[in-house]
Design an enzyme around this catalytic site. Structure first.
Site, PDB file in Angstrom:
ATOM      1  N   PRO A  61      39.981  -8.021  31.025  1.00  0.00           N
ATOM      2  CA  PRO A  61      41.331  -7.995  30.448  1.00  0.00           C
ATOM      3  C   PRO A  61      41.906  -9.405  30.271  1.00  0.00           C
ATOM      4  O   PRO A  61      41.202 -10.390  30.493  1.00  0.00           O
ATOM      5  CB  PRO A  61      42.113  -7.215  31.502  1.00  0.00           C
ATOM      6  N   LYS A 108      32.175  -9.616  27.553  1.00  0.00           N
ATOM      7  CA  LYS A 108      33.117  -9.603  26.428  1.00  0.00           C
ATOM      8  C   LYS A 108      34.529  -9.744  26.982  1.00  0.00           C
ATOM      9  O   LYS A 108      35.057  -8.831  27.608  1.00  0.00           O
ATOM     10  CB  LYS A 108      33.032  -8.280  25.645  1.00  0.00           C
ATOM     11  N   ASP A 126      33.018  -1.059  22.563  1.00  0.00           N
ATOM     12  CA  ASP A 126      32.452   0.265  22.324  1.00  0.00           C
ATOM     13  C   ASP A 126      30.929   0.171  22.138  1.00  0.00           C
ATOM     14  O   ASP A 126      30.171   0.959  22.712  1.00  0.00           O
ATOM     15  CB  ASP A 126      33.129   0.857  21.080  1.00  0.00           C
ATOM     16  N   SER A 144      42.652  -1.094  31.291  1.00  0.00           N
ATOM     17  CA  SER A 144      43.522   0.075  31.403  1.00  0.00           C
ATOM     18  C   SER A 144      42.722   1.345  31.687  1.00  0.00           C
ATOM     19  O   SER A 144      41.527   1.431  31.372  1.00  0.00           O
ATOM     20  CB  SER A 144      44.316   0.240  30.107  1.00  0.00           C
ATOM     21  N   GLU A 168      37.679  -0.833  37.406  1.00  0.00           N
ATOM     22  CA  GLU A 168      38.904  -1.343  38.054  1.00  0.00           C
ATOM     23  C   GLU A 168      40.033  -1.148  37.045  1.00  0.00           C
ATOM     24  O   GLU A 168      40.190  -1.935  36.113  1.00  0.00           O
ATOM     25  CB  GLU A 168      38.743  -2.830  38.388  1.00  0.00           C
ATOM     26  N   CYS A 211      47.037  -6.386  38.421  1.00  0.00           N
ATOM     27  CA  CYS A 211      46.762  -4.967  38.655  1.00  0.00           C
ATOM     28  C   CYS A 211      47.383  -4.494  39.963  1.00  0.00           C
ATOM     29  O   CYS A 211      48.013  -3.453  40.018  1.00  0.00           O
ATOM     30  CB  CYS A 211      45.268  -4.723  38.652  1.00  0.00           C
ATOM     31  N   GLU A 234      52.886   2.465  34.520  1.00  0.00           N
ATOM     32  CA  GLU A 234      52.602   1.075  34.869  1.00  0.00           C
ATOM     33  C   GLU A 234      53.285   0.148  33.869  1.00  0.00           C
ATOM     34  O   GLU A 234      52.976   0.172  32.678  1.00  0.00           O
ATOM     35  CB  GLU A 234      51.091   0.824  34.843  1.00  0.00           C
TER      36      GLU A 234
HETATM   37  P1  NAD Z   1      42.637  -2.871  27.933  1.00  0.00           P
HETATM   38  O1  NAD Z   1      42.022  -1.647  28.503  1.00  0.00           O
HETATM   39  O2  NAD Z   1      43.451  -2.749  26.720  1.00  0.00           O
HETATM   40  O3  NAD Z   1      41.510  -3.960  27.574  1.00  0.00           O
HETATM   41  C1  NAD Z   1      40.588  -4.405  28.533  1.00  0.00           C
HETATM   42  C2  NAD Z   1      39.287  -4.796  27.824  1.00  0.00           C
HETATM   43  O4  NAD Z   1      38.707  -3.631  27.237  1.00  0.00           O
HETATM   44  C3  NAD Z   1      39.480  -5.795  26.688  1.00  0.00           C
HETATM   45  O5  NAD Z   1      38.381  -6.690  26.697  1.00  0.00           O
HETATM   46  C4  NAD Z   1      39.437  -4.912  25.456  1.00  0.00           C
HETATM   47  O6  NAD Z   1      39.038  -5.589  24.282  1.00  0.00           O
HETATM   48  C5  NAD Z   1      38.391  -3.886  25.866  1.00  0.00           C
HETATM   49  N1  NAD Z   1      38.468  -2.612  25.143  1.00  0.00           N
HETATM   50  C6  NAD Z   1      39.529  -2.051  24.522  1.00  0.00           C
HETATM   51  N2  NAD Z   1      39.186  -0.849  23.994  1.00  0.00           N
HETATM   52  C7  NAD Z   1      37.883  -0.649  24.298  1.00  0.00           C
HETATM   53  C8  NAD Z   1      36.952   0.406  24.046  1.00  0.00           C
HETATM   54  N3  NAD Z   1      37.307   1.510  23.363  1.00  0.00           N
HETATM   55  N4  NAD Z   1      35.692   0.289  24.512  1.00  0.00           N
HETATM   56  C9  NAD Z   1      35.328  -0.794  25.231  1.00  0.00           C
HETATM   57  N5  NAD Z   1      36.147  -1.837  25.477  1.00  0.00           N
HETATM   58  C10 NAD Z   1      37.407  -1.776  25.024  1.00  0.00           C
HETATM   59  O7  NAD Z   1      43.464  -3.545  29.130  1.00  0.00           O
HETATM   60  P2  NAD Z   1      44.343  -4.875  29.073  1.00  0.00           P
HETATM   61  O8  NAD Z   1      45.598  -4.561  28.319  1.00  0.00           O
HETATM   62  O9  NAD Z   1      43.504  -6.027  28.640  1.00  0.00           O
HETATM   63  O10 NAD Z   1      44.681  -5.101  30.606  1.00  0.00           O
HETATM   64  C11 NAD Z   1      45.759  -4.503  31.240  1.00  0.00           C
HETATM   65  C12 NAD Z   1      45.313  -3.330  32.077  1.00  0.00           C
HETATM   66  O11 NAD Z   1      44.268  -3.738  32.947  1.00  0.00           O
HETATM   67  C13 NAD Z   1      46.399  -2.818  32.994  1.00  0.00           C
HETATM   68  O12 NAD Z   1      46.402  -1.411  33.001  1.00  0.00           O
HETATM   69  C14 NAD Z   1      45.991  -3.318  34.368  1.00  0.00           C
HETATM   70  O13 NAD Z   1      46.455  -2.573  35.451  1.00  0.00           O
HETATM   71  C15 NAD Z   1      44.510  -3.278  34.262  1.00  0.00           C
HETATM   72  N6  NAD Z   1      43.903  -4.184  35.242  1.00  0.00           N
HETATM   73  C16 NAD Z   1      43.294  -3.623  36.337  1.00  0.00           C
HETATM   74  C17 NAD Z   1      42.754  -4.448  37.316  1.00  0.00           C
HETATM   75  C18 NAD Z   1      42.087  -3.859  38.536  1.00  0.00           C
HETATM   76  O14 NAD Z   1      41.420  -4.596  39.262  1.00  0.00           O
HETATM   77  N7  NAD Z   1      42.213  -2.582  38.798  1.00  0.00           N
HETATM   78  C19 NAD Z   1      42.806  -5.838  37.156  1.00  0.00           C
HETATM   79  C20 NAD Z   1      43.427  -6.366  36.028  1.00  0.00           C
HETATM   80  C21 NAD Z   1      43.964  -5.520  35.062  1.00  0.00           C
END
Ligand code: NAD
Length: 470
Positions: free
Chosen positions: A144, A169, A205, A221, A242, A276, A373
């Site tokens: 993220p 990525k 994806d 997310s 995570e 997070c 959140e």
């Molecule tokens: P996001 O899910 O939008 O994106 C995260 C990653 O996934 C990015 O690299 C994005 O390009 C990729 N992605 C998006 N759609 C995808 C798909 N269909 N297939 C595969 N990859 C895809 O999340 P974000 O907005 O970057 O980050 C915020 C979220 O991350 C919040 O919900 C936060 O709580 C969570 N987070 C969790 C932790 C943890 O340790 N639990 C840590 C940091 C952030």
């Protein structure tokens, strides 16, 4: 000037697909245009990583330790450039970006010291049974935008320590520091062990469907985690997920407001709330509620909001406009539901995705700001009279990442812990993650853990060797 390219088999290669504009959230000005990886380039990264896996998996523990030490050194040598890049694309104050890089170096060094040696399970007259930990193959890391260097390190370092190779990525919002990190690492490791690709959801994806990927480590997310899990079923990829959190903190009647408020504020607004395991719902006992609100407000008002490169600034922008829109929407809804804005509550004039630390009282479960959140600089403060009832209410939430209890009586606080549904419960602390301590969520916050030996094991499968003696 660095053009920030993907690194495949040790070579920097330009993407060829659509342009991704990377924006500085403090100025809203573009920093760099990079191109998304093509499908062929993603496939190339994976096939190279797979080829190199046959060599890397045979390297000795000593060789990998030596490599990890070199990685820590090359990051340390380029610390300032890396931290400045984080601030430029992510927005956090430079001092916090420096901490991010320092913590990353510590994490590399600690992970270097971990070893998964074979374990003798039984040595009897009949048999000797050993448990071996084998690497899985190519690990895809999808990260993220909130801690772009640290989370990349959390993914790739244990993966290669356990003998896997990696394709990472980063988020399309903050790709530059991760690409630079991978470029630096590639100066000191054999080509193809760690590769990077660039792109939006479509590239994630492709990776999560790819038949030659054996494991995905994903931080992001919950909604994206669910899609990745569905894709991963194609070849039963291992997963560490995570995901989102909505951490509740319970401040009991005997808590010392004066001394704890600064720490509670820090744990809620760490990285402008974009962490997070930040405190996202603050439950405060009715007897100290007003005093706690007042004290937190004083701290919030003393924050200096602005560009992270200004040394006096303590509070940077929200990283992107979409996240800022979520924060604004949740604040507007909270006000409609009777919430009282104690401080902050609106964007300052001028450019930049700034939003001051915002505290809202008078809310309860059932309001979106409490239930969802926010992942940004706004904190709902909820009054309670009975801690058991407050915990039961908070547990109704589908998330289960972190949580905390704050009290002068740590024995009583400890007695409440087994009522809380979460991957971690801190007592008189929150959001502290440690390289030697497994961290992960329960319920919709994901599964699997990172860090420590348990985290390292997630990059291996168990191979039992059962030798008959008779
Ligand atoms: P996001 O899910 O939008 O994106 C995260 C990653 O996934 C990015 O690299 C994005 O390009 C990729 N992605 C998006 N759609 C995808 C798909 N269909 N297939 C595969 N990859 C895809 O999340 P974000 O907005 O970057 O980050 C915020 C979220 O991350 C919040 O919900 C936060 O709580 C969570 N987070 C969790 C932790 C943890 O340790 N639990 C840590 C940091 C952030």
């Amino acid at each position: 000037m660095n053009t920030y390219q993907q690194c495949i088999d040790g070579k920097l290669i330009c993407g060829v697909d659509k342009v991704i504009n990377v924006i500085n959230p403090a100025s809203e000005l573009p920093i760099a245009d990079i191109r998304e990886s093509s499908l062929e380039q993603v496939n190339l990264a994976v096939s190279n990583a797979l080829n190199v896996f046959s060599y890397w998996k045979k390297t000795s523990n000593e060789e990998r330790i030596h490599t990890l030490r070199k990685i820590a050194d090359v990051i340390a040598e380029n610390k300032t450039e890396l931290a400045e890049l984080i601030t430029k694309e992510q927005g956090k104050p430079l001092s916090l970006a420096m901490l991010e890089v320092d913590a990353s170096i510590d994490w590399v060094n600690y992970t270097a010291s971990l070893s998964l040696l074979p374990k003798v399970i039984e040595d009897s007259a009949e048999r000797v049974v050993e448990q071996h930990y084998r690497p899985l193959g190519v690990v895809a890391s999808i990260t993220p935008w909130n801690w772009p260097v640290m989370i990349a390190i959390w993914h790739i370092i244990p993966a290669i320590k356990a003998g896997n190779t990696v394709v990472i990525k980063p988020s399309n919002y903050t790709p530059l520091s991760t690409l630079f990190l991978v470029e630096l690492i590639n100066r000191v490791i054999p080509p193809g062990v760690i590769n990077s690709v660039v792109g939006e959801a479509v590239v994630g994806d492709v990776l999560s469907r790819h038949a030659d990927i054996s494991k995905i480590v994903f931080t992001g997310s919950t909604a994206t985690g669910q899609k990745i899990m569905e894709n991963a079923s194609i070849n039963l990829k291992r997963l560490t997920l995570e995901l989102g959190g909505n951490d509740a903190a319970f401040v009991l009647a005997d808590a010392d407001v004066e001394s704890l408020a600064p720490r509670i504020f820090q744990a809620a607004f760490l990285n402008m709330g974009q962490t997070c395991a930040a405190i996202k719902r603050l439950y405060v006992h009715e007897s100290i509620y007003d005093t706690m609100c007042e004290k937190l407000c004083d701290i919030a008002k003393a924050s200096k909001v602005g560009d992270g490169f200004d040394s006096e600034v303590t509070f940077g922008p929200v990283q992107n406009l979409a996240q800022l829109a979520i924060v604004e929407e949740l604040v507007a809804d909270a006000i409609c539901q009777g919430g009282k804005v104690l401080c902050g509550g609106g964007r300052p004039a001028g450019s930049g995705f700034f939003y001051p630390p915002t505290l809202i009282s008078g809310l309860s479960d059932g309001v979106r700001l409490v239930d969802e959140e926010q992942f940004g600089p706004v904190l709902p403060i909820i009054k309670f009279s009975d801690p058991h009832e407050a915990i039961a209410e908070a547990n109704k939430n589908s998330n289960g990442l972190g949580s905390s209890v704050w009290s002068a009586d740590t024995d009583y606080a400890s007695s409440l812990v087994n009522r809380i549904e979460a991957g971690t419960t801190w007592i008189n602390n929150h959001a502290e993650v440690l390289p030697n301590c497994p961290f992960g969520g329960c319920k919709m916050s994901g599964f699997g853990v990172e860090f420590g030996l348990d985290g390292l094991k997630e990059y291996t499968y168990t191979h039992i060797v059962n030798k008959a003696k008779a």
